[in-house]
Design a protein around this motif. Structure first.
Motif, mmCIF file in Angstrom:
data_model
loop_
_atom_site.group_PDB
_atom_site.id
_atom_site.type_symbol
_atom_site.label_atom_id
_atom_site.label_comp_id
_atom_site.label_asym_id
_atom_site.label_seq_id
_atom_site.Cartn_x
_atom_site.Cartn_y
_atom_site.Cartn_z
ATOM 1 N N ASP A 239 48.249 5.258 4.350
ATOM 2 C CA ASP A 239 47.868 6.642 4.660
ATOM 3 C C ASP A 239 48.665 7.239 5.818
ATOM 4 N N ASP A 240 49.461 6.408 6.510
ATOM 5 C CA ASP A 240 50.422 6.955 7.476
ATOM 6 C C ASP A 240 51.671 7.377 6.728
ATOM 7 N N LEU A 241 52.090 6.514 5.787
ATOM 8 C CA LEU A 241 53.422 6.671 5.190
ATOM 9 C C LEU A 241 53.459 7.685 4.060
ATOM 10 N N LEU A 242 52.462 7.635 3.153
ATOM 11 C CA LEU A 242 52.525 8.533 1.983
ATOM 12 C C LEU A 242 52.564 10.022 2.351
ATOM 13 N N PRO A 243 51.738 10.475 3.316
ATOM 14 C CA PRO A 243 51.840 11.899 3.663
ATOM 15 C C PRO A 243 53.239 12.279 4.172
ATOM 16 N N TYR A 244 53.878 11.375 4.941
ATOM 17 C CA TYR A 244 55.244 11.651 5.427
ATOM 18 C C TYR A 244 56.240 11.695 4.287
ATOM 19 N N ILE A 245 56.064 10.739 3.368
ATOM 20 C CA ILE A 245 56.967 10.686 2.213
ATOM 21 C C ILE A 245 56.826 11.984 1.419
ATOM 22 N N PHE A 246 55.572 12.370 1.199
ATOM 23 C CA PHE A 246 55.285 13.564 0.410
ATOM 24 C C PHE A 246 55.827 14.814 1.109
ATOM 25 N N LYS A 247 55.608 14.881 2.423
ATOM 26 C CA LYS A 247 56.081 16.034 3.200
ATOM 27 C C LYS A 247 57.607 16.118 3.141
ATOM 28 N N ASN A 248 58.264 14.970 3.275
ATOM 29 C CA ASN A 248 59.729 14.969 3.205
ATOM 30 C C ASN A 248 60.225 15.340 1.820
ATOM 31 N N PHE A 249 59.426 15.006 0.816
ATOM 32 C CA PHE A 249 59.811 15.402 -0.543
ATOM 33 C C PHE A 249 59.705 16.932 -0.679
ATOM 34 N N PRO B 292 44.861 10.225 23.922
ATOM 35 C CA PRO B 292 44.421 11.571 24.298
ATOM 36 C C PRO B 292 45.409 12.663 23.896
ATOM 37 N N TYR B 293 46.644 12.295 23.592
ATOM 38 C CA TYR B 293 47.626 13.300 23.177
ATOM 39 C C TYR B 293 47.614 13.548 21.666
ATOM 40 N N ALA B 294 46.848 12.723 20.929
ATOM 41 C CA ALA B 294 46.880 12.865 19.462
ATOM 42 C C ALA B 294 46.555 14.310 19.075
ATOM 43 N N GLY B 295 47.458 14.937 18.363
ATOM 44 C CA GLY B 295 47.287 16.360 18.050
ATOM 45 C C GLY B 295 46.682 16.564 16.679
ATOM 46 N N LYS B 296 46.626 17.830 16.252
ATOM 47 C CA LYS B 296 45.995 18.135 14.963
ATOM 48 C C LYS B 296 46.971 17.965 13.811
ATOM 49 N N LYS B 297 48.201 18.421 13.983
ATOM 50 C CA LYS B 297 49.221 18.352 12.940
ATOM 51 C C LYS B 297 48.640 18.746 11.583
ATOM 52 N N ASN B 298 48.343 20.032 11.446
ATOM 53 C CA ASN B 298 47.626 20.514 10.270
ATOM 54 C C ASN B 298 48.201 20.121 8.923
ATOM 55 N N LEU B 299 49.531 20.323 8.760
ATOM 56 C CA LEU B 299 50.125 20.042 7.449
ATOM 57 C C LEU B 299 49.941 18.556 7.096
ATOM 58 N N ASP B 300 50.195 17.668 8.081
ATOM 59 C CA ASP B 300 50.022 16.225 7.836
ATOM 60 C C ASP B 300 48.610 15.929 7.355
ATOM 61 N N LYS B 301 47.650 16.547 8.058
ATOM 62 C CA LYS B 301 46.242 16.301 7.738
ATOM 63 C C LYS B 301 45.920 16.799 6.322
ATOM 64 N N GLN B 302 46.456 17.968 5.991
ATOM 65 C CA GLN B 302 46.161 18.531 4.669
ATOM 66 C C GLN B 302 46.800 17.710 3.551
ATOM 67 N N VAL B 303 48.025 17.235 3.786
ATOM 68 C CA VAL B 303 48.683 16.407 2.759
ATOM 69 C C VAL B 303 47.889 15.114 2.572
ATOM 70 N N LYS B 304 47.414 14.561 3.685
ATOM 71 C CA LYS B 304 46.625 13.325 3.629
ATOM 72 C C LYS B 304 45.348 13.556 2.806
ATOM 73 N N GLU B 305 44.678 14.671 3.074
ATOM 74 C CA GLU B 305 43.436 14.977 2.341
ATOM 75 C C GLU B 305 43.730 15.204 0.849
ATOM 76 N N PHE B 306 44.844 15.853 0.572
ATOM 77 C CA PHE B 306 45.227 16.100 -0.821
ATOM 78 C C PHE B 306 45.436 14.763 -1.547
ATOM 79 N N LEU B 307 46.157 13.838 -0.897
ATOM 80 C CA LEU B 307 46.420 12.536 -1.534
ATOM 81 C C LEU B 307 45.112 11.768 -1.734
ATOM 82 N N ASN B 308 44.195 11.891 -0.747
ATOM 83 C CA ASN B 308 42.916 11.195 -0.895
ATOM 84 C C ASN B 308 42.060 11.805 -2.002
ATOM 85 N N LEU C 116 40.098 10.964 -7.778
ATOM 86 C CA LEU C 116 40.092 11.309 -9.214
ATOM 87 C C LEU C 116 40.848 10.274 -10.047
ATOM 88 N N HIS C 117 41.872 9.682 -9.439
ATOM 89 C CA HIS C 117 42.722 8.713 -10.159
ATOM 90 C C HIS C 117 42.884 7.461 -9.301
#
Ligand code: AMP
Ligand code: FES
Ligand code: ZN
Ligand code: ZN
Length: 330
Positions: free
Chosen positions: A170-180, A233-249, A254-255
């Motif tokens: 769940d760290d790697l797939l959102p990055y892979i997807f975002k880079n795609f 304490p510096y961990a940010g929101k990074k919205n797009l990352d979070k949304q891609v992660k939720e989409f993959l989950n 479903l599959h």
């Protein structure tokens, strides 16, 4: 768990602690731990992440992911005949760093794993918050740059065959997807289960490549592994990352199994992405000799800005001294 009738393990009929949807299994504590360990060992074997006679440097932050990575590599090392050395970098982020450092130190002591601890402030004169304050750049980008540099120096100096990181599915797939999506296809080649050592950059391995965040959290808890539960304490929101992660989950629910299939397909095609490189071969930093895109590496540029002089060469010497006193220099 449903009320009334208790759900039982599909393998032994003990009470189940979780369901693995993609394997169509309910598992008890014992069988869940076995299931995850088998998956990690299979990942190590399938992608040839470590082998007999090798030296693996495990970068450990103290969080559940890297503690699990260290624990599993330590277990595998005895059977497979490789050596594990842990590295922790104390970034000087107040209590968070203090607790992280103590957690890693106690864990390594209890398993008798050799540990290298580097203290950012001792090495450079500045803690991470001080770097952030002086540069006004996003903490995570500075932190990533400093960690990558220091980890690679240690790996080079102890002649490690690979650096193990705690990145999971769940760290790697959102990055892979975002880079795609952004068509940064070459970047995907760096996000597989392993990268090769080249041009002075020691290769990385990711034994948790096929394990999800939820599975690691449950595994670490049920195995009683000590880890720091707090987020940086510096961990940010990074919205797009979070949304891609939720989409993959949501796709996964479903599959079931689609995330692992995706990860395996990417791993099979890493060579395709790697061939798309448009960057020039790495140079050597004129100050410290580290691999670099420019004449001066980003660590030397950053320290020049903060400390008034590039610190790469000096820091490497301090690290060599520390490694020598631990008997880890060849
Ligand atoms: P991050 O860059 O925070 O996502 O962390 C990625 C990986 O880098 C972790 O799973 C660890 O393997 C390693 N790592 C992160 N922080 C540290 C640290 N303070 N010291 C050593 N390794 C670290
Ligand atoms: Fe790097 Fe938090 S640990 S910014
Ligand atoms: Zn069972
Ligand atoms: Zn440099």
């Amino acid at each position: 768990m449903k009320s009334g009738k208790e759900i039982r393990c599909s393998l032994c009929r003990e009470p189940a602690v979780t369901r693995i949807a993609y394997a169509k299994l309910w598992l008890c504590k014992k069988h869940f731990i076995e299931f995850i360990e088998k998956r990690i060992l299979e990942t190590i074997n399938r992608y040839r992440l470590a082998g007999r006679g090798q030296r693996i440097l495990v970068a450990v932050s103290g969080g559940k992911d890297s503690i699990t990575t260290l624990y599993m590599l330590h277990k595998a090392s005895m059977e497979m005949g490789f050596k594990v050395i842990a590295l922790h970098i104390d970034l000087g982020i107040g209590m968070y760093s203090k607790i992280s450092r103590e957690t890693v130190e106690h864990f390594c002591q209890s398993l008798r794993i050799p540990l290298i601890t580097l203290d950012l402030k001792t090495l450079t004169g500045y803690s991470l918050p001080e770097f952030v304050h002086k540069t006004r750049r996003p903490p995570c980008s500075i932190c990533g740059l400093l960690k990558r540099y220091l980890i690679n120096v240690v790996a080079q100096e102890i002649k490690a065959d690979a650096v193990a990181l705690g990145h999971h599915l769940d760290d790697l797939l959102p990055y892979i997807f975002k880079n795609f999506i952004l068509q940064n296809l070459f970047e995907i080649s760096k996000l597989g289960p392993r990268t090769e050592s080249e041009n002075g950059l020691v290769g990385r391995i990711r034994p948790l490549y096929e394990v999800s965040e939820h599975e690691i959290a449950l595994y670490a808890k049920l195995s009683n592994l000590p880890f720091v539960d707090e987020e940086c304490p510096y961990a940010g929101k990074k919205n797009l990352d979070k949304q891609v992660k939720e989409f993959l989950n949501s796709l996964e629910s479903l599959h079931p199994g689609i995330k692992i299939s995706f990860a395996r397909a990417v791993a099979r095609n890493i060579h395709v992405y790697k061939a798309l490189s448009t960057t020039k071969p790495l140079k050597k930093c004129m100050v410290c000799g580290a691999p670099s895109n420019d004449d001066i590496c980003s660590f030397c540029k950053l320290t020049n800005r903060v400390a008034g002089k590039p610190l790469g060469a000096e820091v490497r010497l301090k690290i060599r001294d520390a490694l020598s006193s631990l008997g880890l220099l060849e």
